[in-house]
Design an enzyme around this catalytic site. Sequence first.
Site, PDB file in Angstrom:
ATOM      1  N   HIS A  77      53.269  61.359  23.955  1.00 13.72           N
ATOM      2  CA  HIS A  77      52.263  62.311  24.468  1.00 13.72           C
ATOM      3  C   HIS A  77      52.559  63.779  24.121  1.00 13.72           C
ATOM      4  CE1 HIS A  77      50.497  59.059  26.699  1.00 13.72           C
ATOM      5  NE2 HIS A  77      51.555  58.908  27.481  1.00 13.72           N
ATOM      6  N   ASP A 111      52.675  50.690  24.108  1.00 11.73           N
ATOM      7  CA  ASP A 111      52.791  51.295  25.439  1.00 11.73           C
ATOM      8  C   ASP A 111      51.435  51.140  26.139  1.00 11.73           C
ATOM      9  OD1 ASP A 111      54.647  53.916  26.681  1.00 11.73           O
ATOM     10  OD2 ASP A 111      52.553  53.779  27.354  1.00 11.73           O
ATOM     11  N   HIS A 151      49.861  53.227  27.764  1.00 12.54           N
ATOM     12  CA  HIS A 151      49.082  54.462  27.634  1.00 12.54           C
ATOM     13  C   HIS A 151      48.694  54.708  26.166  1.00 12.54           C
ATOM     14  CE1 HIS A 151      51.486  55.067  31.386  1.00 12.54           C
ATOM     15  NE2 HIS A 151      50.304  55.506  31.823  1.00 12.54           N
TER      16      HIS A 151
HETATM   17  C1  TV1 Z   1      56.762  62.963  39.942  1.00 13.55           C
HETATM   18  C2  TV1 Z   1      56.997  62.092  40.981  1.00 13.55           C
HETATM   19  C3  TV1 Z   1      55.810  62.685  38.977  1.00 13.55           C
HETATM   20  C4  TV1 Z   1      56.274  60.890  41.067  1.00 13.55           C
HETATM   21  C5  TV1 Z   1      54.098  61.174  38.108  1.00 13.55           C
HETATM   22  C6  TV1 Z   1      51.728  58.494  36.988  1.00 13.55           C
HETATM   23  C7  TV1 Z   1      55.076  61.494  39.057  1.00 13.55           C
HETATM   24  C8  TV1 Z   1      53.405  59.988  38.220  1.00 13.55           C
HETATM   25  C9  TV1 Z   1      55.315  60.594  40.118  1.00 13.55           C
HETATM   26  C10 TV1 Z   1      52.384  59.678  37.230  1.00 13.55           C
HETATM   27  C11 TV1 Z   1      53.701  59.137  39.303  1.00 13.55           C
HETATM   28  C12 TV1 Z   1      51.052  59.918  35.537  1.00 13.55           C
HETATM   29  C13 TV1 Z   1      48.607  62.027  35.182  1.00 13.55           C
HETATM   30  C14 TV1 Z   1      46.989  63.736  36.190  1.00 13.55           C
HETATM   31  C15 TV1 Z   1      47.907  64.375  34.428  1.00 13.55           C
HETATM   32  C16 TV1 Z   1      48.304  63.474  35.529  1.00 13.55           C
HETATM   33  C17 TV1 Z   1      56.651  57.849  28.191  1.00 13.55           C
HETATM   34  C18 TV1 Z   1      46.223  65.969  35.323  1.00 13.55           C
HETATM   35  C19 TV1 Z   1      53.327  57.126  40.530  1.00 13.55           C
HETATM   36  C20 TV1 Z   1      55.309  57.490  27.723  1.00 13.55           C
HETATM   37  C21 TV1 Z   1      52.642  59.390  31.510  1.00 13.55           C
HETATM   38  C22 TV1 Z   1      51.656  59.244  32.642  1.00 13.55           C
HETATM   39  C23 TV1 Z   1      52.980  58.090  30.796  1.00 13.55           C
HETATM   40  C24 TV1 Z   1      51.255  60.576  33.175  1.00 13.55           C
HETATM   41  C25 TV1 Z   1      54.084  58.293  29.774  1.00 13.55           C
HETATM   42  C26 TV1 Z   1      50.334  60.485  34.385  1.00 13.55           C
HETATM   43  C27 TV1 Z   1      54.259  57.142  28.799  1.00 13.55           C
HETATM   44  N1  TV1 Z   1      50.912  58.681  35.952  1.00 13.55           N
HETATM   45  N2  TV1 Z   1      54.624  59.440  40.199  1.00 13.55           N
HETATM   46  N3  TV1 Z   1      51.946  60.555  36.303  1.00 13.55           N
HETATM   47  N4  TV1 Z   1      46.588  64.612  35.078  1.00 13.55           N
HETATM   48  N5  TV1 Z   1      49.864  61.799  34.720  1.00 13.55           N
HETATM   49  O1  TV1 Z   1      47.797  61.138  35.307  1.00 13.55           O
HETATM   50  O2  TV1 Z   1      53.076  56.837  28.105  1.00 13.55           O
HETATM   51  O3  TV1 Z   1      54.616  55.970  29.467  1.00 13.55           O
HETATM   52  O4  TV1 Z   1      53.012  57.965  39.416  1.00 13.55           O
HETATM   53 ZN    ZN Z   2      53.176  54.670  28.952  1.00 15.03          ZN
HETATM   54 CA    CA Z   3      49.435  52.359  23.571  1.00 17.67          CA
END
Ligand code: TV1
Ligand code: ZN
Ligand code: CA
Length: 394
Positions: free
Chosen positions: A155, A190, A192
Amino acid sequence: SPSCPDGRKRRVCYYYDRGIAGVDYGEDHVMVPRRVDMAHALIRSYGLLGDMSRLRTRPATYDDIAAFHDRGYADLLGSLTPEAFAAGGEAELTARSFNVGEPSKKEDPRSVDNPPIAGLWDYCCRYAGGSLAAARALAAGGYDIAINWSGGMHHACRDKASGFCYVNDIVLAIRELLAAFARVVYVDIDVHHGDGVETAFVHSGRVMTVSFHQRTNNDFFPKGRGNLADVGVGEGVYRAVNVPLYAGMDDEGYYGLFQPIMEKVMEVFKPEAIVMQCGGDSLSGDRLGRLNLSIAGHARCVRFMRSFDVPLLLLGGGGYTINHVAACWCYETAVAIGKEIDDDIPQHCYDSYYQSQGYKLHYTVKKNLKNDNTNHHMTQTKNTVLRNLDKLAA
Ligand code: TV1
Ligand code: ZN
Ligand code: CA
């Protein structure tokens, strides 16, 4: 053996850096770099280290990183400390302008996707250095497969952090491969969408990006990205491939899309190298993802890409149920080598994490998770993608 359908062994090199295991995104954060240490401990306990060369390398340099990333952003990553951020003022404002330390949900100030972690620059240089060294090992022709489970941060953008990713090691590695290979295919399993990589090469005729990812209510991260209709721009038209999936996807349905699509990709694009992001959050029971793949189903995709006998770079990525992720990446390391490994996990330092799965590598997937992917949706998706790829062949 099923790990090695064509019987030929591959020369495999492997990057592991102990300095990454201790990186801490914060107590409540879902990203746990220790999972890579857990995978490594499993790999060692199965005796797989003896079947691979260990890649030793220096961390990536500022110039390595600034080859893709904005200098202002690289400067921020290189200078930010948690203390300076906490003190507020200019450091906090600058960091937040690059999406570091920015709460991802307004109502929850602790939900910082990309925290200003201690040792941030060192962490970035180490995981990026691993992917660069792995790419160089393939480019030099000494290895068939190179592995960096601490990489795969798909990302990260040119000028900002996103989705737990600060430096996009995948983009750096692909740029390195392009010096030696005419065309590179990127495939991302992945859960995502691989937005950072797709964006970096969306105009490129030499890089095809393919992402399989979850889609729910159109708001699954990264919101609005990875639509079936996103096919690339200009020289890159039909060289971006997106395969959105609904929750509950099982092994059979996933491979039913993966196999024909990747077969066609290899046939029409004829890449000279493959980069595969093996995020473990597409596995059943993930803390963030809602797909229902088993380790065998996930690894079958790796085995299929290996079967083309094209230089292959295997990277990590997401994966938030850490015992599952570690077991998966250990198994996929065995697949890369072409070695069958026992389902019984050998005794080792992280033993207790596997008690809940009876100390077996292959844990059981969810039996009563609803599969929202209809046969109609899967057929439509497959046919649309294959039709787009046909236009490249013409
Ligand atoms: C801190 C503490 C951060 C608990 C983040 C889930 C947390 C998430 C947390 C979380 C969480 C996301 C979004 C909304 C961006 C936001 C490595 C404005 C329980 C490759 C990244 C996902 C995936 C980001 C990374 C996503 C990868 N989901 N708890 N954050 N918008 N962020 O949706 O592809 O795996 O979840
Ligand atoms: Zn992911
Ligand atoms: Ca993917």
